[in-house]
Motif scaffolding. Structure first.
Motif, short mmCIF file in Angstrom:
data_model
loop_
_atom_site.label_atom_id
_atom_site.label_comp_id
_atom_site.label_asym_id
_atom_site.label_seq_id
_atom_site.Cartn_x
_atom_site.Cartn_y
_atom_site.Cartn_z
N HIS A 84 0.85 -1.19 0.00
CA HIS A 84 0.00 0.00 0.00
C HIS A 84 0.88 1.23 0.00
CE1 HIS A 84 -3.09 2.80 1.93
NE2 HIS A 84 -3.62 2.44 0.77
N HIS A 85 0.78 2.02 -1.08
CA HIS A 85 1.63 3.20 -1.24
C HIS A 85 3.11 2.84 -1.07
CE1 HIS A 85 -1.87 5.66 -1.58
NE2 HIS A 85 -2.27 5.45 -0.34
N GLY A 86 3.49 1.68 -1.60
CA GLY A 86 4.88 1.26 -1.58
C GLY A 86 5.35 0.63 -0.30
N VAL A 87 4.46 0.52 0.69
CA VAL A 87 4.84 -0.02 2.00
C VAL A 87 4.21 -1.40 2.19
CG1 VAL A 87 4.70 0.33 4.50
CG2 VAL A 87 5.05 2.29 2.98
N ALA A 88 4.98 -2.35 2.71
CA ALA A 88 4.48 -3.70 2.97
C ALA A 88 3.56 -3.70 4.17
CB ALA A 88 5.65 -4.66 3.22
N PHE A 98 9.24 -7.54 7.30
CA PHE A 98 8.83 -6.82 6.11
C PHE A 98 7.68 -5.86 6.40
CE2 PHE A 98 11.31 -9.38 3.17
CZ PHE A 98 11.43 -8.55 2.07
N ILE A 99 6.83 -6.22 7.36
CA ILE A 99 5.64 -5.40 7.64
C ILE A 99 6.07 -4.00 8.10
CG2 ILE A 99 3.56 -5.20 9.04
CD1 ILE A 99 3.51 -8.26 9.19
N GLY A 100 5.59 -3.01 7.39
CA GLY A 100 5.95 -1.63 7.68
C GLY A 100 7.14 -1.12 6.90
N THR A 101 7.78 -1.97 6.12
CA THR A 101 8.96 -1.57 5.35
C THR A 101 8.55 -0.79 4.10
OG1 THR A 101 10.25 -3.49 6.08
CG2 THR A 101 10.96 -2.41 4.06
N ASP A 102 9.20 0.33 3.85
CA ASP A 102 9.00 1.08 2.62
C ASP A 102 9.76 0.34 1.51
OD1 ASP A 102 9.06 2.86 0.46
OD2 ASP A 102 9.06 4.61 1.77
N LEU A 103 9.05 -0.49 0.78
CA LEU A 103 9.67 -1.36 -0.21
C LEU A 103 10.27 -0.57 -1.37
CD1 LEU A 103 6.89 -4.09 -0.32
CD2 LEU A 103 9.08 -4.23 0.87
N GLN A 110 18.82 0.12 -2.99
CA GLN A 110 19.70 -1.03 -3.17
C GLN A 110 20.12 -1.20 -4.63
OE1 GLN A 110 20.71 -3.08 -0.49
NE2 GLN A 110 22.19 -3.88 -1.97
N ILE A 111 19.18 -0.95 -5.53
CA ILE A 111 19.43 -1.17 -6.95
C ILE A 111 20.07 0.05 -7.61
CG2 ILE A 111 18.25 -1.59 -9.16
CD1 ILE A 111 16.22 -3.28 -7.46
N GLY A 112 19.82 1.22 -7.03
CA GLY A 112 20.40 2.43 -7.58
C GLY A 112 19.56 3.09 -8.64
N ARG A 113 18.27 2.77 -8.68
CA ARG A 113 17.36 3.40 -9.61
C ARG A 113 15.93 3.18 -9.15
NH1 ARG A 113 16.72 0.97 -15.31
NH2 ARG A 113 14.94 2.32 -15.04
N GLU A 114 14.99 3.91 -9.72
CA GLU A 114 13.60 3.82 -9.29
C GLU A 114 13.01 2.44 -9.62
OE1 GLU A 114 9.33 6.15 -9.90
OE2 GLU A 114 11.16 6.88 -10.86
N VAL A 115 12.29 1.89 -8.64
CA VAL A 115 11.68 0.56 -8.78
C VAL A 115 10.21 0.67 -8.38
CG1 VAL A 115 11.68 -1.80 -7.90
CG2 VAL A 115 13.84 -0.62 -8.26
N THR A 116 9.35 -0.06 -9.07
CA THR A 116 7.95 -0.16 -8.64
C THR A 116 7.73 -1.52 -8.01
OG1 THR A 116 7.13 -1.04 -10.74
CG2 THR A 116 7.21 1.34 -10.51
N VAL A 117 6.78 -1.59 -7.07
CA VAL A 117 6.55 -2.81 -6.30
C VAL A 117 5.05 -3.08 -6.23
CG1 VAL A 117 6.98 -3.99 -4.11
CG2 VAL A 117 8.57 -2.24 -4.90
N LEU A 118 4.68 -4.36 -6.31
CA LEU A 118 3.28 -4.75 -6.17
C LEU A 118 3.17 -6.15 -5.60
CD1 LEU A 118 1.62 -5.62 -9.63
CD2 LEU A 118 4.09 -5.71 -9.16
N ASN A 119 1.97 -6.50 -5.18
CA ASN A 119 1.68 -7.84 -4.66
C ASN A 119 1.85 -8.89 -5.76
OD1 ASN A 119 -0.92 -9.85 -4.58
ND2 ASN A 119 0.06 -9.68 -2.58
N ASP A 120 2.30 -10.09 -5.39
CA ASP A 120 2.59 -11.10 -6.41
C ASP A 120 1.34 -11.60 -7.13
OD1 ASP A 120 1.68 -12.43 -4.14
OD2 ASP A 120 3.34 -13.84 -4.05
#
Length: 261
Positions: A84-88, A98-103, A110-120
């Motif tokens: 939700h809004h990038g947070v687990a 992981f809960i509460g982590t800004d993914l 970590q990767i050095g560039r913008e990443v998008t995240v979503l549920n599997d």
């Protein structure tokens, strides 16, 4: 209804974080096919946010070093978590920290560039909407992944409604995935006929609540559709997912491309 990949990009990187393995691939956004082989590294133990982020970065590093792969292609990551809004907001088969982590912040740094995240499960739904069984289907489509639990994705006219957690509906006095997941069949020693009857009851309940045009069944149990799908009796049309093993990678890459367009 026709969905088209974002024209600004031809390729995108997708990474699917699972309980046992972290898999990645380069996706051709116009064909829905992987470019070259997917790459896999075992999920670290414990699967803490930092440890997982390091493996995701290692997977992407291998993919980006392949000949001809664009370094600036979008990156999407799918995780077994409500995002939700990038947070687990949950953690399934990964560490509870992981809960509460800004993914988004963690992985992008970590990767050095913008990443998008979503549920599997959401990623799998996107893959089926763009490249699989839900392509061109108007109205509501439910994607259910039947495995250790029940993952779910809701799409309306091909657009994702994120974090639709139908595995956690209460059904027959318990959480639905406790009784209707693939692991429930194995745990209780159910025959395929017995499992189909139980799954049918759950699907009837979901059908009543949401009136979908199509229900797509994926996950581990979809590897043997002939053993139970013909036994299901629903008014709603049922289809088997077309991208079982690569759905998370495809959907993550597609999400990354759309968010960066």
């Amino acid at each position: 209804m026709e969905h088209k990949a974002t024209p600004e990009h031809t390729y995108a990187y997708g990474v699917d974080v699972g309980g046992t393995g972290i898999k990645g691939g380069v996706v051709d956004l116009f064909t829905g096919q992987l470019v070259g082989e997917r790459y896999r590294i075992d999920t670290p133990r414990p699967a803490t946010p930092q440890a997982v982020a390091e493996v995701v970065a290692a997977v992407l590093n291998e993919l980006r070093q392949r000949p001809g792969m664009p370094a600036d292609a979008p990156v999407g990551v799918a995780l077994p978590s409500i995002v939700h809004h990038g947070v687990a907001r949950s953690a399934s088969n990964i560490d509870p920290t992981f809960i509460g982590t800004d993914l988004v912040a963690l992985l992008s740094q970590q990767i050095g560039r913008e990443v998008t995240v979503l549920n599997d499960a959401d990623a799998a739904g996107l893959a089926e909407a763009e490249f699989g069984a839900a392509r061109g289907v108007a109205g509501s489509v439910l994607m259910l992944t039947l495995g250790t639990g029940i993952g779910s994705a809701l799409l309306f006219n091909g657009e994702l409604v994120p974090n639709f957690e139908l595995g956690h509906l209460e059904f027959n006095g318990q959480i639905a995935e406790r009784g209707a997941s693939a692991s429930a069949r194995q745990r209780e020693g159910l025959s395929w006929k017995e499992y189909a009857q139980r799954l049918n009851g759950y699907l009837e309940h979901v059908q009543f609540l949401f009136s979908p045009e199509l229900i797509i069944l994926g996950g581990g149990v979809s590897k043997s559709p002939q053993k139970f799908v013909p036994l299901l009796e629903l008014e709603t049309k049922i289809a088997v997912a077309e991208h079982a093993n690569n759905a998370g990678i495809l959907g993550a890459a597609l999400h990354g491309s759309r968010q960066n367009s």
